[in-house]
Motif scaffolding. Structure first.
Motif, PDB file in Angstrom:
ATOM      1  N   UNK A 183      -8.283  -5.218  -3.350  1.00  0.00           N
ATOM      2  CA  UNK A 183      -7.387  -3.645  -3.863  1.00  0.00           C
ATOM      3  C   UNK A 183      -7.253  -2.371  -2.865  1.00  0.00           C
ATOM      4  N   UNK A 184      -8.278  -2.441  -1.158  1.00  0.00           N
ATOM      5  CA  UNK A 184      -7.659  -2.302  -0.059  1.00  0.00           C
ATOM      6  C   UNK A 184      -7.239  -2.765   1.142  1.00  0.00           C
ATOM      7  N   UNK A 185      -6.399  -4.191   0.675  1.00  0.00           N
ATOM      8  CA  UNK A 185      -5.679  -4.421   1.418  1.00  0.00           C
ATOM      9  C   UNK A 185      -4.115  -4.196   1.497  1.00  0.00           C
ATOM     10  N   UNK A 186      -3.110  -3.667   2.289  1.00  0.00           N
ATOM     11  CA  UNK A 186      -2.329  -2.989   2.829  1.00  0.00           C
ATOM     12  C   UNK A 186      -1.299  -4.073   2.390  1.00  0.00           C
ATOM     13  N   UNK A 187      -1.372  -5.224   2.984  1.00  0.00           N
ATOM     14  CA  UNK A 187      -0.692  -6.109   2.618  1.00  0.00           C
ATOM     15  C   UNK A 187      -0.235  -6.525   0.709  1.00  0.00           C
ATOM     16  N   UNK A 188      -1.297  -6.675   0.123  1.00  0.00           N
ATOM     17  CA  UNK A 188      -1.400  -7.084  -1.322  1.00  0.00           C
ATOM     18  C   UNK A 188      -0.701  -5.414  -2.169  1.00  0.00           C
ATOM     19  N   UNK A 189      -1.635  -4.265  -1.598  1.00  0.00           N
ATOM     20  CA  UNK A 189      -0.104  -3.195  -2.191  1.00  0.00           C
ATOM     21  C   UNK A 189       1.102  -3.400  -1.424  1.00  0.00           C
ATOM     22  N   UNK A 190       1.574  -3.698  -1.070  1.00  0.00           N
ATOM     23  CA  UNK A 190       2.773  -3.521   0.146  1.00  0.00           C
ATOM     24  C   UNK A 190       3.524  -3.353  -1.264  1.00  0.00           C
ATOM     25  N   UNK A 191       3.932  -3.645  -2.181  1.00  0.00           N
ATOM     26  CA  UNK A 191       5.012  -3.854  -2.901  1.00  0.00           C
ATOM     27  C   UNK A 191       5.178  -3.248  -5.155  1.00  0.00           C
ATOM     28  N   UNK A 238       3.035  -0.314  -7.289  1.00  0.00           N
ATOM     29  CA  UNK A 238       3.051   1.543  -7.511  1.00  0.00           C
ATOM     30  C   UNK A 238       2.132   2.092  -6.947  1.00  0.00           C
ATOM     31  N   UNK A 239       0.608   1.234  -6.395  1.00  0.00           N
ATOM     32  CA  UNK A 239      -0.201   1.450  -6.357  1.00  0.00           C
ATOM     33  C   UNK A 239      -0.681   1.492  -4.577  1.00  0.00           C
ATOM     34  N   UNK A 240      -1.730   2.825  -4.027  1.00  0.00           N
ATOM     35  CA  UNK A 240      -1.621   2.621  -2.612  1.00  0.00           C
ATOM     36  C   UNK A 240      -3.254   1.876  -2.554  1.00  0.00           C
ATOM     37  N   UNK A 241      -3.632   1.514  -1.353  1.00  0.00           N
ATOM     38  CA  UNK A 241      -4.340   0.577  -1.025  1.00  0.00           C
ATOM     39  C   UNK A 241      -5.665   0.992  -1.471  1.00  0.00           C
ATOM     40  N   UNK A 242      -6.977   1.249  -2.159  1.00  0.00           N
ATOM     41  CA  UNK A 242      -8.536   1.873  -2.439  1.00  0.00           C
ATOM     42  C   UNK A 242      -8.817   2.381  -1.316  1.00  0.00           C
ATOM     43  N   UNK A 243      -9.726   3.254  -1.166  1.00  0.00           N
ATOM     44  CA  UNK A 243     -10.153   4.002   0.392  1.00  0.00           C
ATOM     45  C   UNK A 243     -11.549   3.782   0.029  1.00  0.00           C
ATOM     46  N   UNK A 244     -11.729   4.287  -0.875  1.00  0.00           N
ATOM     47  CA  UNK A 244     -13.613   4.126  -1.230  1.00  0.00           C
ATOM     48  C   UNK A 244     -13.619   3.991  -3.085  1.00  0.00           C
ATOM     49  N   UNK A 245     -15.392   3.155  -2.518  1.00  0.00           N
ATOM     50  CA  UNK A 245     -16.307   2.478  -4.369  1.00  0.00           C
ATOM     51  C   UNK A 245     -15.677   3.393  -5.376  1.00  0.00           C
ATOM     52  N   UNK A 260      12.032   4.789  -6.930  1.00  0.00           N
ATOM     53  CA  UNK A 260      11.340   5.186  -5.459  1.00  0.00           C
ATOM     54  C   UNK A 260       9.930   4.612  -5.915  1.00  0.00           C
ATOM     55  N   UNK A 261       9.456   3.826  -4.447  1.00  0.00           N
ATOM     56  CA  UNK A 261       8.708   3.109  -4.685  1.00  0.00           C
ATOM     57  C   UNK A 261       7.953   3.986  -3.155  1.00  0.00           C
ATOM     58  N   UNK A 262       6.945   4.751  -3.486  1.00  0.00           N
ATOM     59  CA  UNK A 262       5.759   5.357  -2.496  1.00  0.00           C
ATOM     60  C   UNK A 262       6.639   5.938  -1.413  1.00  0.00           C
ATOM     61  N   UNK A 263       7.358   6.691  -2.083  1.00  0.00           N
ATOM     62  CA  UNK A 263       8.456   7.464  -1.121  1.00  0.00           C
ATOM     63  C   UNK A 263       9.692   6.868  -0.730  1.00  0.00           C
ATOM     64  N   UNK A 264      10.068   5.942  -1.138  1.00  0.00           N
ATOM     65  CA  UNK A 264      10.945   4.676  -0.554  1.00  0.00           C
ATOM     66  C   UNK A 264      12.237   4.624  -1.558  1.00  0.00           C
ATOM     67  N   UNK A 265      13.429   4.235  -1.489  1.00  0.00           N
ATOM     68  CA  UNK A 265      14.013   4.810  -2.472  1.00  0.00           C
ATOM     69  C   UNK A 265      15.009   2.581  -2.501  1.00  0.00           C
ATOM     70  N   UNK A 266      14.227   2.344  -3.852  1.00  0.00           N
ATOM     71  CA  UNK A 266      14.429   0.787  -3.860  1.00  0.00           C
ATOM     72  C   UNK A 266      15.742   0.238  -4.446  1.00  0.00           C
ATOM     73  N   UNK A 267      15.720  -1.227  -4.521  1.00  0.00           N
ATOM     74  CA  UNK A 267      16.368  -2.107  -4.807  1.00  0.00           C
ATOM     75  C   UNK A 267      15.819  -2.728  -5.304  1.00  0.00           C
ATOM     76  N   UNK A 268      16.130  -3.392  -6.828  1.00  0.00           N
ATOM     77  CA  UNK A 268      15.388  -3.971  -7.477  1.00  0.00           C
ATOM     78  C   UNK A 268      15.455  -5.186  -8.096  1.00  0.00           C
ATOM     79  N   UNK A 269      14.978  -7.005  -8.056  1.00  0.00           N
ATOM     80  CA  UNK A 269      15.583  -7.731  -9.100  1.00  0.00           C
ATOM     81  C   UNK A 269      15.080  -7.643 -10.456  1.00  0.00           C
ATOM     82  N   UNK A 270      15.549  -8.054 -11.764  1.00  0.00           N
ATOM     83  CA  UNK A 270      16.115  -7.955 -12.775  1.00  0.00           C
ATOM     84  C   UNK A 270      15.229  -9.655 -12.952  1.00  0.00           C
ATOM     85  N   UNK A 271      14.341  -9.878 -13.287  1.00  0.00           N
ATOM     86  CA  UNK A 271      13.988 -10.885 -14.368  1.00  0.00           C
ATOM     87  C   UNK A 271      13.641 -11.141 -15.354  1.00  0.00           C
TER      88      UNK A 271
END
Length: 195
Positions: free
Chosen positions: A36-44, A46-53, A178-189
């Protein structure tokens, strides 16, 4: 089982036993911190990487333990290396402004997942989605359809859903979310219950 009820303590195993799904517990906090602290995991996500225990403990206590259907993705050692969840589609659509007519018993569920980058590309996410897709229709007979919204740039997650048998319905464009302040297009499955 209604999506609004508390989590059962059932552990679901994949056929070859490579992964299991189980409710996450507070003592999983240190394993949670690894991915959960890994920015690559959090990239897509809705949450930001965790910063503390402390932040992780609060998140697990307030959001994970209270979630109606969230499971830790565990390998042979039973340590969480990610999560997968199902939630009523109405909750998601209210949050992003998407309106649909559905029965009051939530016949559609949204699937979401995150997995530690160490295990990307090894089939674990595909196994987890396959397990949940089979299990959710057994546990929740009122669910007729699963949906997954995936960022257009998240090709890996799109491939996972296609391998499991989800249908790509199209791209929701023009400022869909809007995801983390950025407007995003999404694919529906979607994945429909088989009769």
């Amino acid at each position: 089982m209604d999506l609004n009820e508390s989590q059962p303590t059932v552990v679901v195993l994949s056929p070859p036993g490579r992964i299991s799904l189980r409710p996450m517990i507070l003592s999983d906090v240190d394993d949670y911190m690894v991915w959960a602290t890994d920015a690559k995991v959090a990239r897509f996500c809705s949450w930001e990487p965790c910063t503390s225990r402390e932040e992780a403990i609060k998140y697990i206590t307030d959001s994970v333990l209270t979630h109606p259907w969230l499971r830790a993705i565990c390998l042979e050692d039973d340590r969480p290396n990610g999560y997968i969840l199902i939630m009523p589609v109405d909750k998601i659509r209210k949050e992003i402004g998407y309106v649909t007519a559905r029965s009051p018993r939530h016949p559609t569920g949204v699937i979401e997942r995150a997995l530690w980058t160490r295990y990307w590309g090894k089939g674990f996410a595909t196994e987890a989605v396959r397990l949940v897709t089979a299990e959710v229709f057994k546990e929740m007979p009122e669910v007729e359809r699963l949906e997954a919204l995936v960022d257009v740039d998240n090709v890996g997650s799109q491939r996972v859903l296609e391998k499991v048998g989800f249908t790509r319905e199209g791209v929701l464009m023009r400022n869909f979310i809007v995801m983390k302040g950025s407007i995003r297009d999404m694919v529906m499955f979607s994945f429909l219950r088989a009769y």
